[in-house]
Scaffold this active site. Sequence first.
Site, mmCIF file in Angstrom:
data_model
loop_
_atom_site.group_PDB
_atom_site.id
_atom_site.type_symbol
_atom_site.label_atom_id
_atom_site.label_comp_id
_atom_site.label_asym_id
_atom_site.label_seq_id
_atom_site.Cartn_x
_atom_site.Cartn_y
_atom_site.Cartn_z
ATOM 1 N N GLN A 1 1.509 12.965 -4.067
ATOM 2 C CA GLN A 1 1.725 12.896 -5.522
ATOM 3 C C GLN A 1 1.470 14.298 -6.075
ATOM 4 O O GLN A 1 0.727 15.085 -5.483
ATOM 5 C CB GLN A 1 0.735 11.927 -6.182
ATOM 6 C CG GLN A 1 0.773 10.509 -5.610
ATOM 7 C CD GLN A 1 -0.339 9.617 -6.149
ATOM 8 O OE1 GLN A 1 -0.093 8.755 -6.963
ATOM 9 N NE2 GLN A 1 -1.556 9.814 -5.678
ATOM 10 N N HIS B 1 -11.877 2.502 -18.458
ATOM 11 C CA HIS B 1 -12.702 2.189 -17.278
ATOM 12 C C HIS B 1 -13.743 1.113 -17.569
ATOM 13 O O HIS B 1 -14.008 0.256 -16.731
ATOM 14 C CB HIS B 1 -13.386 3.465 -16.765
ATOM 15 C CG HIS B 1 -12.422 4.400 -16.097
ATOM 16 N ND1 HIS B 1 -12.291 5.727 -16.424
ATOM 17 C CD2 HIS B 1 -11.518 4.175 -15.116
ATOM 18 C CE1 HIS B 1 -11.362 6.284 -15.674
ATOM 19 N NE2 HIS B 1 -10.865 5.365 -14.883
ATOM 20 N N ASP C 1 -10.165 8.932 -9.377
ATOM 21 C CA ASP C 1 -10.839 9.835 -10.328
ATOM 22 C C ASP C 1 -12.339 9.572 -10.413
ATOM 23 O O ASP C 1 -13.097 10.396 -10.906
ATOM 24 C CB ASP C 1 -10.202 9.716 -11.720
ATOM 25 C CG ASP C 1 -10.108 8.270 -12.176
ATOM 26 O OD1 ASP C 1 -11.142 7.668 -12.514
ATOM 27 O OD2 ASP C 1 -8.978 7.727 -12.181
ATOM 28 N N ASP D 1 -8.424 4.782 -1.921
ATOM 29 C CA ASP D 1 -7.346 5.498 -2.618
ATOM 30 C C ASP D 1 -6.426 6.113 -1.580
ATOM 31 O O ASP D 1 -6.884 6.632 -0.557
ATOM 32 C CB ASP D 1 -7.908 6.574 -3.551
ATOM 33 C CG ASP D 1 -6.877 7.017 -4.577
ATOM 34 O OD1 ASP D 1 -7.070 6.757 -5.780
ATOM 35 O OD2 ASP D 1 -5.836 7.616 -4.173
ATOM 36 N N ASP E 1 -3.662 3.205 2.046
ATOM 37 C CA ASP E 1 -2.926 2.326 1.129
ATOM 38 C C ASP E 1 -3.786 1.063 0.918
ATOM 39 O O ASP E 1 -4.301 0.492 1.887
ATOM 40 C CB ASP E 1 -1.581 1.969 1.751
ATOM 41 C CG ASP E 1 -0.887 0.844 0.993
ATOM 42 O OD1 ASP E 1 -0.492 1.079 -0.165
ATOM 43 O OD2 ASP E 1 -0.783 -0.266 1.535
ATOM 44 N N GLY E 2 -3.919 0.637 -0.319
ATOM 45 C CA GLY E 2 -4.791 -0.488 -0.648
ATOM 46 C C GLY E 2 -4.377 -1.774 0.035
ATOM 47 O O GLY E 2 -5.221 -2.559 0.484
ATOM 48 N N ASP F 1 -7.195 -0.129 -9.811
ATOM 49 C CA ASP F 1 -7.040 0.959 -10.789
ATOM 50 C C ASP F 1 -5.937 1.874 -10.273
ATOM 51 O O ASP F 1 -6.194 2.925 -9.694
ATOM 52 C CB ASP F 1 -8.373 1.716 -10.904
ATOM 53 C CG ASP F 1 -8.317 2.793 -11.974
ATOM 54 O OD1 ASP F 1 -7.349 2.828 -12.742
ATOM 55 O OD2 ASP F 1 -9.263 3.602 -12.026
ATOM 56 N N THR G 1 -1.862 3.726 -10.218
ATOM 57 C CA THR G 1 -0.849 4.411 -11.022
ATOM 58 C C THR G 1 0.276 3.416 -11.338
ATOM 59 O O THR G 1 0.263 2.285 -10.854
ATOM 60 C CB THR G 1 -0.282 5.604 -10.213
ATOM 61 O OG1 THR G 1 -0.084 5.163 -8.855
ATOM 62 C CG2 THR G 1 -1.235 6.769 -10.180
ATOM 63 N N ASP G 2 1.260 3.847 -12.110
ATOM 64 C CA ASP G 2 2.406 2.980 -12.432
ATOM 65 C C ASP G 2 3.069 2.503 -11.135
ATOM 66 O O ASP G 2 3.067 3.229 -10.135
ATOM 67 C CB ASP G 2 3.469 3.759 -13.245
ATOM 68 C CG ASP G 2 3.007 4.021 -14.666
ATOM 69 O OD1 ASP G 2 1.855 3.680 -14.988
ATOM 70 O OD2 ASP G 2 3.798 4.576 -15.448
HETATM 71 N N1 SAM Z 1 -6.264 4.690 -14.921
HETATM 72 C C1 SAM Z 1 -5.065 5.244 -14.465
HETATM 73 C C2 SAM Z 1 -3.858 4.685 -15.153
HETATM 74 O O1 SAM Z 1 -3.740 3.462 -15.315
HETATM 75 O O2 SAM Z 1 -3.016 5.495 -15.570
HETATM 76 C C3 SAM Z 1 -5.012 5.206 -13.017
HETATM 77 C C4 SAM Z 1 -5.775 6.360 -12.502
HETATM 78 S S1 SAM Z 1 -6.195 6.393 -10.827
HETATM 79 C C5 SAM Z 1 -6.283 8.119 -10.669
HETATM 80 C C6 SAM Z 1 -4.789 5.834 -9.927
HETATM 81 C C7 SAM Z 1 -4.996 6.050 -8.443
HETATM 82 O O3 SAM Z 1 -4.278 5.080 -7.707
HETATM 83 C C8 SAM Z 1 -4.539 7.405 -7.931
HETATM 84 O O4 SAM Z 1 -5.636 8.143 -7.503
HETATM 85 C C9 SAM Z 1 -3.596 7.081 -6.782
HETATM 86 O O5 SAM Z 1 -3.705 7.957 -5.699
HETATM 87 C C10 SAM Z 1 -4.041 5.659 -6.436
HETATM 88 N N2 SAM Z 1 -3.034 4.880 -5.717
HETATM 89 C C11 SAM Z 1 -1.724 4.799 -5.967
HETATM 90 N N3 SAM Z 1 -1.112 3.978 -5.077
HETATM 91 C C12 SAM Z 1 -2.076 3.539 -4.242
HETATM 92 C C13 SAM Z 1 -2.068 2.670 -3.114
HETATM 93 N N4 SAM Z 1 -0.929 2.128 -2.672
HETATM 94 N N5 SAM Z 1 -3.239 2.424 -2.497
HETATM 95 C C14 SAM Z 1 -4.389 2.993 -2.929
HETATM 96 N N6 SAM Z 1 -4.454 3.840 -3.995
HETATM 97 C C15 SAM Z 1 -3.318 4.098 -4.635
#
Ligand code: SAM
Length: 267
Positions: A28, A59, A83, A102, A133-134, A150, A152-153
Amino acid sequence: MDWFIEYYNGSGLAVRVVKKLAEIEGIQKVEVYETESLGKMLVIDGKIQLTEFDEAFYHEMLVHVPMLSHPNPKKVGIIGGGDGGALREVLKHDVSRVVLIDIDRNVIEFCKKFLKIDRGAFDDERVEIVVSDGKEFLKQSEKFDVILVDSTDPVGVSDTLFDREFFELARSKCDVFCCQSQSPLVQKEYFKKLLENSSVFEKRTVFLASVPTYPMAIWSFILAGNFDFAEDRFEKIRGKTHHYNPDVHRAAFALPEWMKKEVEGCI
Ligand code: SAM
């Protein structure tokens, strides 16, 4: 000074930036800015993830609503959240183990170094950090009292956290589950997809929070599983929150008419 502008559906949010503190491109594109009036700001793939100004709004609602809906949460899984903001809030509770999963090591390392909103949480001895990956992690993981998502889109790497298979796995791995479910105003299709896929949980509901720097300032969350608000447990975290309290908790579940129409037939 430059403006950082995030556009969504013919509107957007403009934030005046003083300077870019750091940038790295891996799975990313991760950027950290110093802004004129909102403190530091984290941006991933062009989307604002948080600002110091209002990250607590998000949060604290993502964390304390589910944590106070479980009778005694000791083991917590946080999927995404690199974060460290959600992690910081979870550690305010009397937990014994927190695993943060994450997919992007860069986010964790950048936030620890440049943002510091974790306030030391990454180094807490109760915390384990897993870079994965979660969904893949959940396939072989232990069971948690509470799982928080928590993410990303739901485009690109986080896509896996929004499908039905993910919700089925999550249901089998926790008692109480909570995920952020996007803007119900400008990301209706994502919100609907999450509502539909979360129906694998017998009991689930939606709540809302105001997050000024997220698209259109209203954010949604899905709470699922065996949840029941244990208000008396707020005493343990009283004085430690900036945004959350039991009145805000209860009010978050009051949905306006337009929102009730959105969830009608799904819940
Ligand atoms: N609060 C924020 C929002 O809603 O805009 C989200 C912030 S947080 C930094 C989102 C995190 O999700 C990122 O660090 C990203 O790397 C992680 N992420 C995205 N896809 C993921 C996945 N498949 N498995 C684990 N973590 C993931």
